[in-house]
Design an enzyme around this catalytic site. Structure first.
Site, PDB file in Angstrom:
ATOM      1  N   ASP A  88     -33.683 -20.680 -26.292  1.00  0.00           N
ATOM      2  CA  ASP A  88     -32.886 -20.824 -27.511  1.00  0.00           C
ATOM      3  C   ASP A  88     -31.501 -21.292 -27.079  1.00  0.00           C
ATOM      4  O   ASP A  88     -31.153 -21.258 -25.895  1.00  0.00           O
ATOM      5  CB  ASP A  88     -32.803 -19.476 -28.251  1.00  0.00           C
ATOM      6  CG  ASP A  88     -31.918 -19.544 -29.498  1.00  0.00           C
ATOM      7  OD1 ASP A  88     -31.976 -20.564 -30.215  1.00  0.00           O
ATOM      8  OD2 ASP A  88     -31.149 -18.594 -29.746  1.00  0.00           O
ATOM      9  N   SER A  89     -30.694 -21.674 -28.058  1.00  0.00           N
ATOM     10  CA  SER A  89     -29.317 -22.044 -27.747  1.00  0.00           C
ATOM     11  C   SER A  89     -28.511 -20.821 -27.286  1.00  0.00           C
ATOM     12  O   SER A  89     -27.471 -20.967 -26.666  1.00  0.00           O
ATOM     13  CB  SER A  89     -28.671 -22.657 -28.984  1.00  0.00           C
ATOM     14  OG  SER A  89     -28.800 -21.768 -30.077  1.00  0.00           O
ATOM     15  N   HIS A 102     -30.517 -16.702 -36.229  1.00  0.00           N
ATOM     16  CA  HIS A 102     -29.522 -15.655 -36.455  1.00  0.00           C
ATOM     17  C   HIS A 102     -29.655 -14.950 -37.794  1.00  0.00           C
ATOM     18  O   HIS A 102     -29.048 -13.914 -38.009  1.00  0.00           O
ATOM     19  CB  HIS A 102     -28.109 -16.255 -36.369  1.00  0.00           C
ATOM     20  CG  HIS A 102     -27.664 -16.534 -34.966  1.00  0.00           C
ATOM     21  ND1 HIS A 102     -28.346 -17.390 -34.145  1.00  0.00           N
ATOM     22  CD2 HIS A 102     -26.619 -16.060 -34.248  1.00  0.00           C
ATOM     23  CE1 HIS A 102     -27.731 -17.446 -32.981  1.00  0.00           C
ATOM     24  NE2 HIS A 102     -26.684 -16.653 -33.013  1.00  0.00           N
ATOM     25  N   CYS A 126     -33.231 -20.046 -39.364  1.00  0.00           N
ATOM     26  CA  CYS A 126     -32.307 -20.028 -38.235  1.00  0.00           C
ATOM     27  C   CYS A 126     -32.475 -18.688 -37.532  1.00  0.00           C
ATOM     28  O   CYS A 126     -32.634 -17.655 -38.187  1.00  0.00           O
ATOM     29  CB  CYS A 126     -30.869 -20.199 -38.732  1.00  0.00           C
ATOM     30  SG  CYS A 126     -29.627 -19.959 -37.451  1.00  0.00           S
ATOM     31  N   GLU A 149     -23.289 -13.245 -34.809  1.00  0.00           N
ATOM     32  CA  GLU A 149     -22.804 -13.092 -33.420  1.00  0.00           C
ATOM     33  C   GLU A 149     -21.727 -12.002 -33.352  1.00  0.00           C
ATOM     34  O   GLU A 149     -21.620 -11.261 -32.389  1.00  0.00           O
ATOM     35  CB  GLU A 149     -22.183 -14.408 -32.939  1.00  0.00           C
ATOM     36  CG  GLU A 149     -23.183 -15.508 -32.731  1.00  0.00           C
ATOM     37  CD  GLU A 149     -23.620 -15.650 -31.281  1.00  0.00           C
ATOM     38  OE1 GLU A 149     -22.852 -15.289 -30.379  1.00  0.00           O
ATOM     39  OE2 GLU A 149     -24.755 -16.114 -31.067  1.00  0.00           O
ATOM     40  N   CYS A 154     -35.602 -21.694 -30.982  1.00  0.00           N
ATOM     41  CA  CYS A 154     -34.449 -22.184 -31.756  1.00  0.00           C
ATOM     42  C   CYS A 154     -34.958 -23.118 -32.843  1.00  0.00           C
ATOM     43  O   CYS A 154     -35.691 -24.071 -32.564  1.00  0.00           O
ATOM     44  CB  CYS A 154     -33.520 -22.930 -30.803  1.00  0.00           C
ATOM     45  SG  CYS A 154     -32.129 -23.734 -31.602  1.00  0.00           S
TER      46      CYS A 154
END
Ligand code: DGL
Length: 271
Positions: free
Chosen positions: A10-11, A189, A187, A153, A73
């Site tokens: 993933d990023s 997140h 996504c 995050e 991702c």
């Protein structure tokens, strides 16, 4: 072959939600997870750049001789899956967009589906294509919600700021009579922001994400190829291209289990 690991990238730390779902469904598998934290976010970058990064991440994971690659991702899955599939065939490469689309089509009662994702994923239209491939009559609306990535995050997954941000992004999408009945969290997140997203979208909307359906697809491929690992569980290995301490701290929230800083290897994957 069955003892070989499943390589996941993933990023950054978001894809740990997918890794967690795979670990839960397939506890005997060895997982190697790479977070390209030095170059996060992918979601605001061009398709060419994200594809280049995804190729580098996959190449770096080849030293573990994996039996499968999972692109955890959404942005990278949306733009780089065909390139990686062609480059590494016959090694299976699994993205998260198709499993997410499948989950949405299965969940939707009326076929009206909303997708929220990064700018890159929305621009490429991969979810719209994947949903239409499964259900041509579906109506799909998309919206980029980039601020959700920062909120997740930062750990601001509930409270006033998260609620207001979700309202600002979503209220109008769900206000109409013919509003979507299903919302894809497109996504990595977004699953940790389920609470505020559900409030803003309204209680009757079904939220789906790719994590569980991707794990199911991984399971299916291993089953079909007879490459499931049966030996006793081994701890996952984590790699990050920057700041292993931050990866461990923030990543623990996404993984749903404590990751210690010394479990994370700093690695350089740029050519
Ligand atoms: N992993 C990205 C995704 O799922 C979100 C974070 C980023 O923009 O890199 O699209």
């Amino acid at each position: 072959m069955s003892d070989a690991p499943i390589a996941i990238f993933d990023s950054g730390v978001g894809g740990l939600t997918v890794a967690a779902a795979i670990a839960k469904r397939l506890p005997n598998e060895r997982l190697v997870y790479l977070g390209d934290t030095a170059r996060l976010p992918y979601g605001t970058k061009s398709a060419d750049t994200v594809t280049r990064y995804a190729v580098q991440a996959t190449r770096a994971l080849m030293r573990f001789e994996p039996k499968m690659v999972v692109i955890a991702c959404n942005t990278a899955s949306a733009v780089a899956l065909p390139v990686l599939t062609a480059a590494y065939a016959p090694l299976p490469v699994v993205g998260v967009v198709e499993p997410g689309a499948r989950a949405a089509v299965d969940a939707s009662r009326g076929g009206a589906i909303a997708v929220i994702a990064t700018e890159g994923t929305v621009k490429g239209g991969a979810y719209v294509r994947a949903i239409h491939a499964l259900k041509p009559t579906a109506t799909v609306v998309q919206r980029a919600c980039p601020l959700f990535v920062s909120l997740a995050e930062e750990g601001w997954t509930e409270g006033q700021v998260a609620d207001l941000t979700a309202e600002r992004y979503l209220t109008d999408l769900f206000a109409a009579e013919d509003a979507p009945d299903t919302l894809v969290l497109g996504c990595t997140h977004f699953p940790v922001l389920r609470g505020p997203i559900t409030k803003a979208a309204g209680g009757t909307v079904r939220l789906v994400d790719s994590a569980a359906t991707t794990a199911k697809e991984v399971d299916r491929i291993l089953e079909t190829s007879g490459t499931k690992r049966t030996a006793s569980p081994a701890p996952p290995k984590f790699l990050a291209t920057d700041a292993p301490e931050r990866f461990a701290r923030v990543g623990s929230r996404f993984f749903g289990a404590e990751i210690a800083p010394d479990q994370v290897e700093l690695t350089d994957i740029a050519p």
